[in-house]
Design an enzyme around this catalytic site. Structure first.
Site, PDB file in Angstrom:
ATOM      1  N   PRO A  98       0.836  -1.212   0.000  1.00 22.92           N
ATOM      2  CA  PRO A  98       0.000   0.000   0.000  1.00 22.92           C
ATOM      3  C   PRO A  98       0.869   1.259   0.000  1.00 22.92           C
ATOM      4  O   PRO A  98       1.848   1.321   0.747  1.00 22.92           O
ATOM      5  CB  PRO A  98      -0.815  -0.113   1.293  1.00 22.92           C
ATOM      6  CG  PRO A  98      -0.102  -1.112   2.145  1.00 22.92           C
ATOM      7  CD  PRO A  98       0.685  -2.004   1.231  1.00 22.92           C
ATOM      8  N   LEU A 103       5.584   1.548   4.470  1.00 22.49           N
ATOM      9  CA  LEU A 103       6.164   0.226   4.190  1.00 22.49           C
ATOM     10  C   LEU A 103       7.166   0.278   3.038  1.00 22.49           C
ATOM     11  O   LEU A 103       7.603  -0.760   2.539  1.00 22.49           O
ATOM     12  CB  LEU A 103       5.061  -0.797   3.881  1.00 22.49           C
ATOM     13  CG  LEU A 103       4.047  -1.017   5.002  1.00 22.49           C
ATOM     14  CD1 LEU A 103       3.000  -2.051   4.595  1.00 22.49           C
ATOM     15  CD2 LEU A 103       4.750  -1.468   6.289  1.00 22.49           C
ATOM     16  N   ASP A 148      15.599   3.282   3.860  1.00 22.53           N
ATOM     17  CA  ASP A 148      14.543   2.460   3.247  1.00 22.53           C
ATOM     18  C   ASP A 148      15.066   1.731   2.006  1.00 22.53           C
ATOM     19  O   ASP A 148      14.862   0.531   1.844  1.00 22.53           O
ATOM     20  CB  ASP A 148      13.353   3.340   2.834  1.00 22.53           C
ATOM     21  CG  ASP A 148      12.551   3.825   4.027  1.00 22.53           C
ATOM     22  OD1 ASP A 148      13.015   3.664   5.167  1.00 22.53           O
ATOM     23  OD2 ASP A 148      11.458   4.373   3.811  1.00 22.53           O
TER      24      ASP A 148
HETATM   25  O1  PMV Z   1       8.657   7.010   4.122  1.00 24.31           O
HETATM   26  P1  PMV Z   1       8.613   6.228   5.418  1.00 24.31           P
HETATM   27  O2  PMV Z   1       7.302   6.295   6.095  1.00 24.31           O
HETATM   28  O3  PMV Z   1       9.141   4.842   5.241  1.00 24.31           O
HETATM   29  O4  PMV Z   1       9.617   6.950   6.452  1.00 24.31           O
HETATM   30  C1  PMV Z   1      10.946   7.208   6.150  1.00 24.31           C
HETATM   31  C2  PMV Z   1      11.806   7.102   7.357  1.00 24.31           C
HETATM   32  C3  PMV Z   1      12.283   8.406   7.990  1.00 24.31           C
HETATM   33  O5  PMV Z   1      13.235   8.036   8.981  1.00 24.31           O
HETATM   34  C4  PMV Z   1      11.130   9.117   8.669  1.00 24.31           C
HETATM   35  C5  PMV Z   1      12.943   9.343   6.980  1.00 24.31           C
HETATM   36  C6  PMV Z   1      14.281   8.852   6.433  1.00 24.31           C
HETATM   37  O6  PMV Z   1      14.723   9.446   5.437  1.00 24.31           O
HETATM   38  O7  PMV Z   1      14.903   7.922   6.997  1.00 24.31           O
END
Ligand code: PMV
Length: 317
Positions: A98, A103, A148
């Site tokens: 989603p 995620l 990520d």
């Molecule tokens: O986009 P998300 O919800 O996976 O969040 C990213 C993670 C943060 O630590 C908030 C931002 C980052 O750049 O690491």
């Protein structure tokens, strides 16, 4: 020829937001994937198709382009330039993840797109795929930590910090994670700037939380290596209290966390917060009870093992 790549979604087990400021984080890939297929075309157009809509754009960025397609368009243009491709590209995105739920749908998409498109011309190492995918993500969030994308590229469980990048962490088997979606979409950029504002206004408190988060990430790493779901859950609840403090939680998220904690070992938001998903540490029979309770309050939820396969690529005629 079609070049296809698939990358897993991820959860941030510990350290979101603090990772932007140099603190270590722990992430893992989960059992949901984004798959991207690319083929070269004769025309000078890039066509990107996904469940979010179709977009056709030129070889150079133009004002008014569909924002949801911007990171993948960046990847396409970068590869066209890098490999001196004279034509255009057709790119198809299929996702089990989603969007806007924390995620990593956008990261997995950038990683899979970079691998699929480059696969038409050469076989690039994962580090280079990640580097291009991270630059693509930074077209929407300039200060993104890159955590990520690293989890979506390498898969498994990783520790990540902005200086050293990703290091593999091997967990003992048996830990399960429940992911529950609040159903409220979030904006990562908005939440990152909210955390940044808190830091600016409360430098002492933020510094102290960063120090505590570093210790917590070390303890959480030990719990994962030992397969100790109870300790892992305790650290999740502790981490959640830091995220509450910097203002990136929300009423609905707190409500879901309260429900998960009645039968689970501990839980927290995952990703930027303000909406999106929570994760809860689980093991054994209580998994079903926790999932029933979460579904009872209207949450879509699923259980996942941690550390599924990373980026996969293949070519077809
Ligand atoms: O986009 P998300 O919800 O996976 O969040 C990213 C993670 C943060 O630590 C908030 C931002 C980052 O750049 O690491």
């Amino acid at each position: 020829m079609t070049s296809t790549a698939s990358a897993p979604a991820k959860v941030i087990l510990f350290g979101e937001h603090f990772v932007v400021y140099g603190v270590g984080a722990i992430l893992c890939s989960i059992d949901r994937r984004v798959s991207v297929s690319a083929s070269a075309t004769g025309g000078k157009k890039i066509r990107i198709s996904s469940e979010m809509g179709d977009a056709t754009m030129g070889l150079r960025p133009e004002p008014g382009e569909a924002p949801h397609a911007a990171p993948v368009a960046f990847v396409a243009r970068e590869m066209i330039r890098r490999f001196g491709h004279a034509g255009g590209l057709d790119i198809d995105i299929r996702s089990e993840v989603p969007p806007g739920a924390g995620l990593g749908s956008s990261s997995a998409c950038c990683v899979a797109a970079a691998a699929a498109v480059s696969g038409l011309f050469a076989r690039l190492p994962k580090d280079e795929i990640l580097e291009i995918a991270t630059r693509a993500e930074r077209t929407i969030l300039a200060g993104a930590s890159g955590a990520d994308g690293a989890a979506c590229t390498y898969g498994g469980i990783i520790t990540y910090d902005v200086k050293r990048g990703a290091q593999k962490l091997t967990a003992a088997p048996g830990i399960r994670i429940i992911v529950a979606n609040s159903g409220e979409a979030h904006s990562t950029a908005e939440m990152v700037s909210r955390a940044g504002l808190f830091r600016e206004e409360n430098p002492g408190v933020f510094g102290e939380l960063c120090r505590k988060e570093s210790g917590l990430v070390r303890r959480a790493g030990d719990a994962l290596r030992a397969g100790d779901a109870r300790s892992l859950g305790r650290e999740m609840s502790e981490n959640q209290s830091y995220l509450e403090r910097i203002g990136v939680s929300g009423r609905r998220l707190r409500e879901i966390i309260g429900i998960a904690d009645m039968t689970g070992y501990g839980s927290k938001i995952t990703g930027a917060g303000g909406g999106g998903c929570i994760i809860s540490a689980a093991a054994g029979r209580d998994v079903a009870k926790t999932m029933d309770a979460l579904r009872g309050c209207g949450c879509e939820c699923f259980e996942t093992g941690i550390g599924s396969r990373g980026l996969d690529t293949f070519l077809t005629d």
